[in-house]
Motif scaffolding. Structure first.
Motif, mmCIF file in Angstrom:
data_model
loop_
_atom_site.group_PDB
_atom_site.id
_atom_site.type_symbol
_atom_site.label_atom_id
_atom_site.label_comp_id
_atom_site.label_asym_id
_atom_site.label_seq_id
_atom_site.Cartn_x
_atom_site.Cartn_y
_atom_site.Cartn_z
ATOM 1 N N GLU A 288 33.803 46.290 46.586
ATOM 2 C CA GLU A 288 34.545 47.709 47.001
ATOM 3 C C GLU A 288 35.223 47.706 48.439
ATOM 4 O OE1 GLU A 288 35.557 49.845 44.921
ATOM 5 O OE2 GLU A 288 34.742 48.566 43.343
ATOM 6 N N GLU A 289 34.476 46.847 49.298
ATOM 7 C CA GLU A 289 35.145 46.888 50.482
ATOM 8 C C GLU A 289 36.379 46.495 50.618
ATOM 9 O OE1 GLU A 289 31.012 46.658 53.282
ATOM 10 O OE2 GLU A 289 32.088 44.797 52.696
ATOM 11 N N SER A 290 36.660 45.167 49.690
ATOM 12 C CA SER A 290 38.008 44.545 49.563
ATOM 13 C C SER A 290 38.973 45.454 49.048
ATOM 14 C CB SER A 290 37.691 43.281 48.807
ATOM 15 O OG SER A 290 37.057 42.219 49.760
ATOM 16 N N VAL A 291 38.706 46.149 47.975
ATOM 17 C CA VAL A 291 39.464 47.021 47.316
ATOM 18 C C VAL A 291 39.945 48.108 48.195
ATOM 19 C CG1 VAL A 291 39.435 48.918 45.634
ATOM 20 C CG2 VAL A 291 38.674 46.566 45.057
ATOM 21 N N ALA A 292 39.140 48.488 49.126
ATOM 22 C CA ALA A 292 39.420 49.416 50.100
ATOM 23 C C ALA A 292 40.385 48.923 51.173
ATOM 24 C CB ALA A 292 38.350 50.258 50.762
ATOM 25 N N ALA A 293 40.126 47.811 51.583
ATOM 26 C CA ALA A 293 40.976 47.323 52.625
ATOM 27 C C ALA A 293 42.489 47.008 52.043
ATOM 28 C CB ALA A 293 40.422 45.918 53.201
ATOM 29 N N LEU A 294 42.276 46.360 50.702
ATOM 30 C CA LEU A 294 43.600 45.914 50.273
ATOM 31 C C LEU A 294 44.463 47.147 49.794
ATOM 32 C CD1 LEU A 294 42.492 42.783 48.306
ATOM 33 C CD2 LEU A 294 44.236 42.792 49.855
ATOM 34 N N HIS B 267 36.029 34.175 49.536
ATOM 35 C CA HIS B 267 35.049 35.386 49.308
ATOM 36 C C HIS B 267 35.759 36.646 50.081
ATOM 37 C CE1 HIS B 267 33.936 34.718 53.686
ATOM 38 N NE2 HIS B 267 33.837 33.668 53.161
ATOM 39 N N GLN B 268 35.095 37.792 49.759
ATOM 40 C CA GLN B 268 35.507 38.996 50.278
ATOM 41 C C GLN B 268 35.466 39.100 51.578
ATOM 42 O OE1 GLN B 268 33.466 38.021 48.037
ATOM 43 N NE2 GLN B 268 33.730 39.544 46.235
ATOM 44 N N ASP B 269 36.308 39.686 52.381
ATOM 45 C CA ASP B 269 36.532 39.820 53.732
ATOM 46 C C ASP B 269 37.842 38.840 54.321
ATOM 47 O OD1 ASP B 269 35.324 37.648 54.838
ATOM 48 O OD2 ASP B 269 33.790 38.778 55.836
ATOM 49 N N PRO C 277 36.841 37.124 39.980
ATOM 50 C CA PRO C 277 36.318 36.257 38.906
ATOM 51 C C PRO C 277 35.051 35.923 39.397
ATOM 52 C CG PRO C 277 38.247 35.161 39.839
ATOM 53 C CD PRO C 277 38.155 36.591 40.341
ATOM 54 N N GLY C 278 34.808 35.495 40.629
ATOM 55 C CA GLY C 278 33.794 35.026 41.472
ATOM 56 C C GLY C 278 32.487 36.010 41.226
ATOM 57 N N SER C 279 32.816 37.056 41.308
ATOM 58 C CA SER C 279 31.857 38.147 41.067
ATOM 59 C C SER C 279 31.635 38.445 39.621
ATOM 60 C CB SER C 279 32.137 39.569 41.450
ATOM 61 O OG SER C 279 32.405 39.639 42.959
ATOM 62 N N ALA C 280 32.376 38.167 38.918
ATOM 63 C CA ALA C 280 32.078 38.257 37.168
ATOM 64 C C ALA C 280 31.366 37.009 36.611
ATOM 65 C CB ALA C 280 33.358 38.438 36.604
ATOM 66 N N ILE C 281 31.519 36.020 37.238
ATOM 67 C CA ILE C 281 31.098 34.630 36.595
ATOM 68 C C ILE C 281 29.387 34.576 36.762
ATOM 69 C CG2 ILE C 281 31.195 31.898 36.768
ATOM 70 C CD1 ILE C 281 34.140 32.481 37.721
ATOM 71 N N PRO C 282 28.806 34.562 37.752
ATOM 72 C CA PRO C 282 29.428 34.747 39.285
ATOM 73 C C PRO C 282 29.205 33.285 39.862
ATOM 74 C CG PRO C 282 26.664 35.238 38.945
ATOM 75 C CD PRO C 282 27.301 34.907 37.477
ATOM 76 N N GLY D 133 30.700 36.789 47.114
ATOM 77 C CA GLY D 133 30.607 37.559 48.468
ATOM 78 C C GLY D 133 29.249 37.744 48.943
ATOM 79 N N GLY D 134 28.372 37.360 48.255
ATOM 80 C CA GLY D 134 26.823 37.545 48.729
ATOM 81 C C GLY D 134 26.390 38.899 48.241
ATOM 82 N N ALA D 135 26.981 39.756 47.867
ATOM 83 C CA ALA D 135 26.725 41.145 47.739
ATOM 84 C C ALA D 135 27.713 41.925 46.979
ATOM 85 C CB ALA D 135 26.090 42.063 48.661
ATOM 86 N N PRO D 136 28.122 41.228 45.626
ATOM 87 C CA PRO D 136 29.601 41.854 45.090
ATOM 88 C C PRO D 136 29.492 43.312 44.848
ATOM 89 C CG PRO D 136 27.881 40.753 43.448
ATOM 90 C CD PRO D 136 27.486 40.775 44.802
ATOM 91 N N GLN D 137 28.645 44.001 44.532
ATOM 92 C CA GLN D 137 28.637 45.373 44.531
ATOM 93 C C GLN D 137 29.441 46.265 45.727
ATOM 94 O OE1 GLN D 137 25.773 43.887 44.050
ATOM 95 N NE2 GLN D 137 25.436 43.999 41.758
ATOM 96 N N ILE D 138 28.945 45.764 46.847
ATOM 97 C CA ILE D 138 29.307 46.260 48.038
ATOM 98 C C ILE D 138 30.713 45.489 48.501
ATOM 99 C CG2 ILE D 138 28.795 46.766 50.612
ATOM 100 C CD1 ILE D 138 25.823 46.655 49.786
#
Length: 120
Positions: A64-70, A27-29, A83-88, A56-61
């Protein structure tokens, strides 16, 4: 080669071959725990891809946090997959959806010349 990354105790395995480094996260983070290895691969000139297997529990947020960090580590947005957000696949429920997650992981990494896989 097997190494431990992060405090979760999950082994990280890497195949020592030329090609891209693919980081697979539940998951994200999780990318925060792998940040030093991602930065190392980027400095080496390795193409880095990241795949997140749950929402990640709140994919919209969280996405984007992961995109910013990466992005701060130099990973292009086109190399980050959710894919986990898209499936979900809900956060905390990955074990119930392993086959689906694997199918989507194979789908998003098809065509990538993989040299190393890191899992956290």
């Amino acid at each position: 080669m097997v190494a431990h990354l992060g405090r979760h105790g999950s082994p990280v395995s890497a195949m020592s071959e030329p090609g891209a480094a693919v980081f697979v996260f539940a998951h994200q983070d999780d990318e925060v725990a792998a940040a030093s290895r991602i930065a190392f691969e980027m400095r080496r000139g390795t193409e880095v891809f990241s795949v997140f297997l749950t929402d990640g529990g709140a994919p919209q947020i969280r996405d984007e946090e992961s995109v910013a960090a990466l992005g701060r580590l130099g990973v292009p947005r086109s190399h980050i997959f959710f894919p986990g957000s898209a499936i979900p696949i809900p956060d905390g429920e990955l074990p119930l959806h392993l086959e689906t997650a694997l199918e989507h992981l194979e789908g998003v990494t098809a065509g990538i010349p993989i040299g190393a896989v890191y899992c956290l």
